[in-house]
Design a protein around this motif. Structure first.
Motif, mmCIF file in Angstrom:
data_model
loop_
_atom_site.group_PDB
_atom_site.id
_atom_site.type_symbol
_atom_site.label_atom_id
_atom_site.label_comp_id
_atom_site.label_asym_id
_atom_site.label_seq_id
_atom_site.Cartn_x
_atom_site.Cartn_y
_atom_site.Cartn_z
ATOM 1 N N GLY A 287 29.139 -81.309 1.323
ATOM 2 C CA GLY A 287 29.967 -80.163 0.948
ATOM 3 C C GLY A 287 29.239 -78.849 1.115
ATOM 4 O O GLY A 287 29.852 -77.808 1.380
ATOM 5 N N LEU A 288 27.912 -78.893 0.953
ATOM 6 C CA LEU A 288 27.094 -77.685 1.082
ATOM 7 C C LEU A 288 26.082 -77.871 2.191
ATOM 8 O O LEU A 288 25.670 -78.996 2.494
ATOM 9 N N GLU A 289 25.680 -76.739 2.749
ATOM 10 C CA GLU A 289 24.733 -76.790 3.864
ATOM 11 C C GLU A 289 23.602 -75.817 3.570
ATOM 12 O O GLU A 289 23.845 -74.703 3.088
ATOM 13 N N TYR A 290 22.377 -76.270 3.823
ATOM 14 C CA TYR A 290 21.231 -75.363 3.737
ATOM 15 C C TYR A 290 21.166 -74.614 5.060
ATOM 16 O O TYR A 290 21.027 -75.222 6.122
ATOM 17 N N ALA A 291 21.322 -73.307 4.988
ATOM 18 C CA ALA A 291 21.406 -72.494 6.205
ATOM 19 C C ALA A 291 20.277 -71.481 6.209
ATOM 20 O O ALA A 291 20.461 -70.326 5.820
ATOM 21 N N PRO A 292 19.072 -71.916 6.590
ATOM 22 C CA PRO A 292 17.934 -71.000 6.515
ATOM 23 C C PRO A 292 18.097 -69.823 7.470
ATOM 24 O O PRO A 292 18.794 -69.914 8.481
ATOM 25 N N LEU A 293 17.431 -68.723 7.119
ATOM 26 C CA LEU A 293 17.577 -67.531 7.944
ATOM 27 C C LEU A 293 16.930 -67.690 9.307
ATOM 28 O O LEU A 293 17.241 -66.958 10.227
ATOM 29 N N VAL A 301 17.244 -59.354 17.763
ATOM 30 C CA VAL A 301 17.236 -58.529 16.561
ATOM 31 C C VAL A 301 18.075 -59.269 15.515
ATOM 32 O O VAL A 301 19.270 -59.502 15.736
ATOM 33 N N PRO A 302 17.463 -59.709 14.405
ATOM 34 C CA PRO A 302 18.238 -60.448 13.399
ATOM 35 C C PRO A 302 19.446 -59.621 12.958
ATOM 36 O O PRO A 302 19.280 -58.480 12.521
ATOM 37 N N PRO A 303 20.657 -60.180 13.103
ATOM 38 C CA PRO A 303 21.838 -59.366 12.818
ATOM 39 C C PRO A 303 22.034 -59.063 11.343
ATOM 40 O O PRO A 303 22.466 -57.982 10.980
ATOM 41 N N ARG A 304 21.718 -60.021 10.458
ATOM 42 C CA ARG A 304 21.991 -59.805 9.031
ATOM 43 C C ARG A 304 21.306 -60.902 8.221
ATOM 44 O O ARG A 304 20.972 -61.949 8.765
ATOM 45 N N ALA A 305 21.169 -60.651 6.927
ATOM 46 C CA ALA A 305 20.702 -61.696 6.016
ATOM 47 C C ALA A 305 21.931 -62.357 5.397
ATOM 48 O O ALA A 305 22.983 -61.734 5.284
ATOM 49 N N HIS A 306 21.825 -63.644 5.034
ATOM 50 C CA HIS A 306 22.942 -64.300 4.338
ATOM 51 C C HIS A 306 22.356 -65.294 3.345
ATOM 52 O O HIS A 306 21.201 -65.715 3.480
ATOM 53 N N PRO A 307 23.157 -65.690 2.331
ATOM 54 C CA PRO A 307 22.624 -66.640 1.353
ATOM 55 C C PRO A 307 22.187 -67.928 2.041
ATOM 56 O O PRO A 307 22.803 -68.350 3.028
ATOM 57 N N PRO A 308 21.127 -68.571 1.555
ATOM 58 C CA PRO A 308 20.577 -69.743 2.260
ATOM 59 C C PRO A 308 21.399 -71.019 2.096
ATOM 60 O O PRO A 308 21.089 -72.020 2.710
ATOM 61 N N ILE A 309 22.429 -71.003 1.233
ATOM 62 C CA ILE A 309 23.263 -72.198 1.062
ATOM 63 C C ILE A 309 24.714 -71.787 1.238
ATOM 64 O O ILE A 309 25.154 -70.777 0.690
#
Ligand SMILES: Cc1cc2nc3c(=O)[nH]c(=O)nc-3n(C[C@H](O)[C@H](O)[C@H](O)COP(=O)(O)OP(=O)(O)OC[C@H]3O[C@@H](n4cnc5c(N)ncnc54)[C@H](O)[C@@H]3O)c2cc1C
Length: 418
Positions: A287-293, A301-309
Motif C-alpha cells: 500500500g505504501l512505497e519508499y520513494a527516496p529522493l 537539476v533535481p526538480p523538487r523534494a517530496h516526502p520519502p513515503i
C-alpha cells in the motif's frame, strides 16, 4: 472501459486481515461488498501471535479484544483466551500475546508443569535445545513424526499440509500416544509441543489433542510458515460464507465522480462504489512505497523534494505521520533510510507514515465515503489485532455511509441485502 450503471455499495481494496475484517463487517451490516486484492501481504507472513500493541520482551499484552470476536468467529481459526496467552517461539523465547492461531500451543495453563517438546529431524527444529531453553520440568520426547524420510526436506507449510489429511493425523496421534506411554510415571507431560506441522487448510491442534488425550500444538514459527497460509484459507472460507468473492486484481486509481467513487484496476476496468475502504497495507503489503529522493536526483537539476513515503494507489487522501501531514524534507538529499527506521530511529517515519484518518477510518481532507484500515493508516500500530479492529470499524462505517447515500437517492441502485 465504462463504469457499470449500478454502483457497488462498499468496495474494499486489500484482503489482509484489515480488508477481511472490513469486508465481513460491511457484509454483516447488510451492504453489497466487493473485494480486490493484490496477493499475499503482511497478514500472510505473520506468525500466528495476535497482539494489539507491539510485543516487547517482558511486556504484558493488554487491550479489549471483545470487538474482534465477530470477525474471529467468522474466520474460525484463531483464539483470544480470557487473560491472554503465552507462546514459545522456535528460537526458545517465551512471550505473551492476546491471542493466537488455533494451531499454536498456549502455555499459560502449564506454568511449572512438564511440557514435552517432540523430537523431529526437520530443519530449524531442535527439541532438546527448546526444552533446555525453557528449563524447569520441560523435557524432549522421542517420537516418530516423519513417516517418510523425504519429509525432512519439505518446507514447514508443506509438512503442515500433510496433517490436513484425517488418516495422517490419526497415524501421528498413534505415534505420539506410543511415545507418551514410554515416559516415566511421575514425569508424564501435561502437553506436547510439535514442530510447525498442524494443518494448512485448518488448524489441526484441537483434533490431534482429542486423539492424543492431552493438549498438542505448535510454537510461533518463522515468517512464511503455515500460520500465514492458515490465515489465507480461513479468510477465503469466511468471505465465501459471507457471499463475497475476492477478485485477484490490483487497483490503480480511486477518484470521486459526480455520483460515487470511480475505481480503476491496473487492467483498466472501471467500477463505481458508494464507499471505498483502502486496506492495502504498509510497505510489506504494497500500500505504501519508499520513494527516496535519489530517484529524482537522476535528473541533471533535481526538480523538487517530496516526502520519502507515498501511496502506491492514485487516490485523493492526505498522507501524514505523528498526527500531522507528511512534509517534504528540507533538503533535496532527504533523510537517509537508516534515519527513518528502527533501530536507529525507534519511533521512525517508516512505522508511522500513512493516510490520515479519524477513529472510524474516515480519510481526513477527502470527499466523504473514503475509508482506510490496517497498516496503511498513519500512526497505526503495526499489529494483527489493531489491523483487524480498524478494518471492522471502517467496514461498518462504510456500510452505514452507503446505506445513507442509498436512502437519499433511491434511484442509485437496488436495496441492500437483508
Ligand atoms: C513477519 C511478520 C511478523 C509479524 N508478527 C506479528 C505478531 O507477532 N503479532 C502481531 O500482532 N502482528 C504481527 N505482524 C503484523 C501484522 O501481521 C500486520 O500488522 C497485519 O497483518 C497488517 O494487516 P493489513 O491488512 O493492514 O495489511 P496486509 O496484510 O499487508 O494486507 C494488505 C493487502 O492489500 C493488498 N494490496 C496492496 N496494494 C493493492 C492494490 N493496489 N490493489 C489491490 N490490493 C492491494 C495486498 O495484496 C495485501 O493483500 C507481523 C507481520 C510480519 C510481516
Amino acid at each position: 472501459m465504462s463504469a457499470p450503471r449500478t454502483p457497488i455499495e462498499v468496495l474494499v481494496v486489500g484482503a489482509g486481515i484489515a480488508g477481511t475484517a472490513a469486508t465481513l463487517a460491511a457484509a454483516k451490516a447488510g451492504a453489497r461488498v466487493r473485494v480486490f486484492d493484490g496477493g499475499p501481504g503482511a497478514s500472510s507472513l505473520a506468525t500466528g501471535a495476535i497482539d494489539l500493541h507491539h510485543w516487547r520482551a517482558g511486556a504484558a499484552s493488554t487491550g479489549d479484544p471483545l470487538l474482534a470476536r465477530d470477525v474471529l468467529g467468522a474466520l474460525a481459526a484463531f483464539v483470544l483466551p480470557e487473560g491472554g496467552s503465552t507462546l514459545l517461539t522456535t528460537a526458545g523465547v517465551m512471550r505473551t500475546a492476546l491471542g493466537h492461531d488455533a494451531a499454536l500451543l498456549d502455555l499459560s495453563p502449564f506454568a511449572g508443569r512438564c511440557v514435552a517438546v517432540v523430537r523431529c529431524a526437520r530443519p530449524g527444529w531442535d527439541a532438546d535445545a527448546l526444552a533446555t531453553a525453557v528449563g524447569g520440568a520441560w523435557i524432549a520426547l522421542e517420537a516418530r513424526v516423519l513417516r517418510h524420510v523425504d519429509e525432512r526436506a519439505l518446507v514447514d507449510a508443506g509438512f503442515a499440509a500433510l496433517h490436513d489429511d484425517e488418516a495422517r493425523l490419526a497415524w501421528l496421534a498413534d505415534r505420539l500416544r506410543e511415545a507418551l506411554a514410554t515416559a516415566p510415571t511421575g514425569s508424564r507431560p501435561a502437553a506436547l509441543l510439535l514442530p510447525p506441522s498442524l494443518g494448512v487448510d485448518r488448524p489441526r491442534a484441537l483434533a490431534l489433542s482429542q486423539r492424543v488425550g492431552i493438549p498438542c500444538g505448535e510454537p510461533v514459527a518463522m515468517p512464511g510458515g503455515p500460520s500465514g497460509l492458515r490465515f489465507e484459507r480461513a479468510r477465503d472460507r469466511a468471505l465465501a460464507g459471507a457471499g463475497v468473492e475476492r477478485a485477484l486484481e490490483r487497483i490503480a486509481r480511486i477518484e470521486r465522480s459526480e455520483r460515487a467513487w470511480r475505481v480503476t484496476t491496473t487492467a483498466g476496468t472501471q467500477l463505481e462504489a458508494l464507499a471505498v475502504v483502502l486496506a492495502t497495507g504498509g510497505l510489506l503489503g504494497g500500500g505504501l512505497e519508499y520513494a527516496p529522493l535519489g530517484r529524482i536526483l537522476d535528473a541533471p537539476v533535481p526538480p523538487r523534494a517530496h516526502p520519502p513515503i507515498r501511496l502506491t494507489i492514485d487516490a485523493p487522501v492526505s498522507m501524514g505521520a505523528y498526527g500531522r501531514p507528511l512534509e517534504a524534507p528540507g533538503t533535496l538529499f532527504g533523510a537517509a533510510p537508516e534515519h527513518l527506521a528502527w533501530p536507529s530511529a525507534p519511533d521512525g517515519l517508516l512505522e508511522r507514515a500513512g493516510v490520515l484518518a479519524d477513529e472510524e477510518g474516515r480519510c481526513l481532507r477527502a470527499p466523504p465515503g473514503l475509508y482506510v484500515a490496517g497498516e496503511i493508516v498513519a500512526d497505526a500500530t503495526h499489529t494483527w489485532l489493531r489491523a483487524l479492529l480498524s478494518g471492522a470499524s471502517a467496514g461498518a462505517a462504510a456500510a452505514a455511509f452507503a446505506r445513507v447515500t442509498c436512502a437519499r437517492s433511491p434511484d442509485r441502485g437496488p436495496p441492500s441485502r437483508p
